[in-house]
Design a protein around this motif. Structure first.
Motif, mmCIF file in Angstrom:
data_model
loop_
_atom_site.group_PDB
_atom_site.id
_atom_site.type_symbol
_atom_site.label_atom_id
_atom_site.label_comp_id
_atom_site.label_asym_id
_atom_site.label_seq_id
_atom_site.Cartn_x
_atom_site.Cartn_y
_atom_site.Cartn_z
ATOM 1 N N UNK A 1 40.627 40.046 108.128
ATOM 2 C CA UNK A 1 40.916 40.371 109.525
ATOM 3 C C UNK A 1 39.836 41.237 110.157
ATOM 4 N N UNK A 2 39.005 41.861 109.341
ATOM 5 C CA UNK A 2 37.956 42.721 109.882
ATOM 6 C C UNK A 2 36.853 41.929 110.580
ATOM 7 N N UNK A 3 36.868 40.610 110.398
ATOM 8 C CA UNK A 3 35.883 39.771 111.072
ATOM 9 C C UNK A 3 36.104 39.748 112.577
ATOM 10 N N UNK A 4 37.334 40.025 113.009
ATOM 11 C CA UNK A 4 37.591 40.062 114.451
ATOM 12 C C UNK A 4 36.819 41.208 115.093
ATOM 13 N N UNK B 1 44.292 47.567 105.975
ATOM 14 C CA UNK B 1 43.388 46.478 105.590
ATOM 15 C C UNK B 1 41.941 46.733 105.997
ATOM 16 N N UNK B 2 41.685 47.873 106.620
ATOM 17 C CA UNK B 2 40.345 48.051 107.178
ATOM 18 C C UNK B 2 39.286 48.301 106.107
ATOM 19 N N UNK B 3 38.180 47.616 106.302
ATOM 20 C CA UNK B 3 36.981 47.813 105.501
ATOM 21 C C UNK B 3 35.817 47.301 106.335
ATOM 22 N N UNK B 4 34.744 48.083 106.469
ATOM 23 C CA UNK B 4 33.606 47.609 107.271
ATOM 24 C C UNK B 4 33.200 46.195 106.870
ATOM 25 N N UNK B 5 33.093 45.333 107.883
ATOM 26 C CA UNK B 5 32.829 43.917 107.605
ATOM 27 C C UNK B 5 31.337 43.663 107.467
ATOM 28 N N UNK B 6 30.990 42.905 106.453
ATOM 29 C CA UNK B 6 29.608 42.487 106.232
ATOM 30 C C UNK B 6 29.530 40.993 106.511
ATOM 31 N N UNK B 7 28.724 40.626 107.496
ATOM 32 C CA UNK B 7 28.636 39.213 107.861
ATOM 33 C C UNK B 7 28.140 38.388 106.686
ATOM 34 N N UNK B 8 28.823 37.265 106.465
ATOM 35 C CA UNK B 8 28.455 36.370 105.382
ATOM 36 C C UNK B 8 27.313 35.445 105.825
ATOM 37 N N UNK B 9 26.748 34.748 104.866
ATOM 38 C CA UNK B 9 25.656 33.829 105.160
ATOM 39 C C UNK B 9 26.155 32.703 106.054
#
Length: 287
Positions: free
Chosen positions: A209-212, A257-265
């Motif tokens: 959900x952090x991708x939002x 659920x929060x965790x800094x999001x790291x963009x995937x490839x």
């Protein structure tokens, strides 16, 4: 189409692509409902869908659509293809091959994603964006916006009451429709509710959900760059992207659920299947 920014709530870019003298075939039920809707009596989701579909078909015909074997289409199908059924709608997905950054959904369940958007967002971020668009359909925002458009432009009149076609839509009418649709704004409440729909969709289906938050951070960053004037203009109907990112973060924190999001490839190519080679073992008989 030449939209140079991501419109996270534009569910309505429908009629501006018609030719100068267009005939839109409406079913008798849809036409009657629209006529009543002009006076505010009734306008159903089915009516809005019936009015949206011919416009979407026209858009598909006038844009370069990714075929089933195109890498972008394959990626979109992999990400979202299994989600087709809603409460009162059936979703269908296509990719427009353009560097423009955009995505939209219409009342008939048509979801269109621009390849330019897929170039800057990973799978989870796309889920958040597309989920937001579907949220507008699910929350009846697309229906209400379509109703408001027809009430404003009064395209259905007495001349059409005996026919299931609105005949000979003129250039001036098309210009008014296109302008009205592009200028149509969902309320900030509707935008926030669509954001929540996307978040809940991702949470329910086990996505990050952090991708939002990350998707909105991307928008905020774009608004500070070379495209800032375009982004600011096109996002003027939405809450501030930074605020929306903060709201998404707060939701995740509340749920633990929060965790800094790291963009995937980001991969918009067809995966290469490595060929495996087999070696035959030879045996020798002992004498």
């Amino acid at each position: 189409m030449n939209t140079k920014s991501l419109l996270l709530g534009v569910s309505l870019i429908l009629f501006g692509v018609f030719t100068s003298q267009a005939q839109i075939n409406f079913g008798e039920r849809a036409l009657g409902a629209v006529q009543k809707g002009m006076t505010g009596l009734t306008f159903s989701d089915a009516d809005a869908a019936a009015l949206s579909k011919p416009a979407v078909d026209k858009m598909d015909a006038e844009n370069k659509v990714a075929g089933p074997t195109d890498p972008y289409a394959i990626r979109l199908d992999r990400i979202f293809g299994k989600y087709t059924k809603g409460e009162f709608y059936t979703l269908n997905y296509k990719v427009y091959l353009t560097k423009d950054i955009n995505a939209f959904a219409t009342a008939d369940g048509s979801v269109r994603v621009f390849s330019g958007l897929m170039d800057v967002m990973d799978d989870n971020e796309l889920l958040a964006v597309i989920g937001h668009e579907i949220g507008h359909v699910n929350n009846h925002d697309s229906r209400d916006a379509m109703k408001a458009l027809y009430q404003k432009e009064a395209l259905i009149d007495a001349a059409a009451s005996q026919s299931n076609k609105v005949a000979a839509i003129t250039d001036s009418q098309l210009a008014k429709i296109g302008s009205a649709l592009i200028d149509s704004k969902h309320s900030r409440k509707q935008e926030s509710e669509a954001d929540l729909f996307a978040y809940d969709f991702m949470k329910k289906n086990g996505y990050n959900v952090n991708a939002e938050e990350s998707a909105f951070r991307i928008l905020a960053k774009m608004s500070e760059g070379a495209q800032s004037s375009i982004i600011d203009q096109m996002m003027s109907s939405h809450p501030d992207s930074k605020q929306r990112a903060d709201d998404a973060k707060a939701r995740a924190e509340k749920d633990g659920l929060y965790k800094p999001y790291v963009q995937q490839k980001i991969v918009n190519t067809v995966p290469v299947v490595k060929k495996t080679t087999t070696t035959k073992k030879t045996t020798t008989k002992k004498k």
